[in-house]
Design an enzyme around this catalytic site. Structure first.
Site, mmCIF file in Angstrom:
data_model
loop_
_atom_site.group_PDB
_atom_site.id
_atom_site.type_symbol
_atom_site.label_atom_id
_atom_site.label_comp_id
_atom_site.label_asym_id
_atom_site.label_seq_id
_atom_site.Cartn_x
_atom_site.Cartn_y
_atom_site.Cartn_z
ATOM 1 N N TYR A 83 0.827 -1.205 0.000
ATOM 2 C CA TYR A 83 0.000 0.000 0.000
ATOM 3 C C TYR A 83 0.869 1.267 0.000
ATOM 4 C CZ TYR A 83 -3.843 -3.143 1.391
ATOM 5 O OH TYR A 83 -4.770 -4.160 1.454
ATOM 6 N N SER B 245 -4.021 -14.952 3.318
ATOM 7 C CA SER B 245 -5.075 -14.228 2.617
ATOM 8 C C SER B 245 -5.275 -14.841 1.239
ATOM 9 C CB SER B 245 -4.711 -12.744 2.490
ATOM 10 O OG SER B 245 -5.726 -12.013 1.836
ATOM 11 N N GLN C 109 -7.810 -14.100 5.197
ATOM 12 C CA GLN C 109 -8.492 -12.905 4.717
ATOM 13 C C GLN C 109 -8.947 -13.136 3.276
ATOM 14 O OE1 GLN C 109 -7.251 -8.402 3.598
ATOM 15 N NE2 GLN C 109 -6.740 -8.986 5.709
ATOM 16 N N ARG D 98 -18.100 8.449 6.493
ATOM 17 C CA ARG D 98 -18.327 7.034 6.180
ATOM 18 C C ARG D 98 -17.598 6.133 7.172
ATOM 19 N NH1 ARG D 98 -19.891 5.060 1.437
ATOM 20 N NH2 ARG D 98 -21.218 6.906 1.514
#
Length: 320
Positions: A52, A163, A187, A273
């Site tokens: 990321y 994952s 995941q 949100r």
């Protein structure tokens, strides 16, 4: 299960615990603000990854919220991920140490193999040849796992998981000779249109917690999202149930999963949100409503990763 905004952790098989609601932090420019906001709202579970490219900002935000007294380090549950180019055993610990250095933390709470598919090691995270084809690497998932076990023994990580692993890939690890630390979590994509009943049952039987990504669906970005899967949040059943409780379809979808013991990690960078998604502990779905939502299952993925479907360890060819 008595779940509250302050107390919604569930046990992992190794004696640790994981909050049922987390926040995915994969938006580079907004990760500092999102982490700050999440901590202030009440989130304690943050899902990150080396790929990321924002762990420095996330770590800074966590340390700032510790410094101002909002949280303690032991309150925070941070999940990091081993990327595809770091599968060779000798690269596993350096990858984790890179994450810890960026975060400026002594350990992560959960470290997972992000995908069972290895790519060619090197500087490029998405290595391609001169024709634009991805360059794969031989995957020995058991050898990778042994290197992760050594990281846990060294105190760099509290729990280990995976994952996007299918049953066969999980069994490779669970049946590995000399297994020291079993995976505590897997995941995977999980939401009312893709409820994962068989994988969920298999993981429950083996004391593996399912962590559900895309729990309220996904964006409609045709470059990576399967647009054959209709927009989840427009579903009439979810909208109708939401009206009964004065909740949104997103809140109903999140509540559905946590009531069946599935950890949910919605992604958002919008402060309203982020706060909205956390407000799921003041109502409870009935057994009939849970069954009605389970019946929505279309067994269809938003995230198919078809660009890697020719990889020998592509996980989605199997039924589950």
């Amino acid at each position: 299960m008595n779940l509250t905004a302050e107390s919604h952790r569930i046990p992992l098989s190794n004696g640790n615990s994981i909050p049922l609601l987390g926040l995915v932090l994969c938006l580079i420019p907004l990760s500092l603000r999102s982490t700050h906001c999440g901590c202030n709202v009440g989130y304690r579970h943050f899902d990150g990854a080396l790929v990321y490219f924002n762990e420095h900002e996330v770590g800074q935000a966590i340390r700032e919220k510790i410094a101002d007294g909002t949280v303690r380090r032991e309150d925070i549950f941070y999940c990091g991920k081993l990327w595809n180019t770091f599968h060779p055993p000798e690269l596993v610990r350096p990858a984790l140490e890179k994450t810890l250095k960026a975060l400026k933390l002594d350990y992560v709470d959960l470290y997972i193999i992000e995908l069972p598919m290895a790519f060619k090691p090197g500087k490029a995270f998405y290595p391609k040849d001169q024709d634009g084809n991805y360059i794969y690497h031989h995957t020995d998932l058991c050898a990778t796992w042994e290197a992760l076990e050594a990281c846990k023994d060294a105190g760099l990580v509290k729990s280990l998981g995976v994952s996007n692993f299918n049953r066969r890939q999980l069994e490779l690890l669970l049946n590995k000779p000399g297994l020291k630390h079993k995976p505590v979590s897997n995941q995977v994509e999980c939401h009312p249109y893709f409820t994962q009943p068989k994988l969920l049952e298999y993981c429950r039987h083996n004391d593996i917690v399912i962590v559900g990504y895309c729990p309220i669906g996904s964006s409609r970005d045709a470059s990576w999202v399967n647009l054959k899967c209709p927009p989840l949040l427009d579903d009439e059943v979810l909208v109708s149930i939401g009206k009964k409780y004065n909740k949104s379809s997103a809140q109903v979808a999140l509540r559905f999963n946590i009531q069946r013991g599935v950890v949910v990690i919605p992604k958002s960078f919008n402060p309203e949100r982020i706060k909205h998604n956390f407000q799921i502990f003041d109502f409870s779905l009935t057994e009939e409503e849970m069954k009605a939502i389970e019946a929505l299952n279309k067994n269809i993925r938003f995230v198919e990763l078809l660009m890697w479907s020719d990889h020998p360890e592509y996980p989605f060819h199997d039924e589950y």
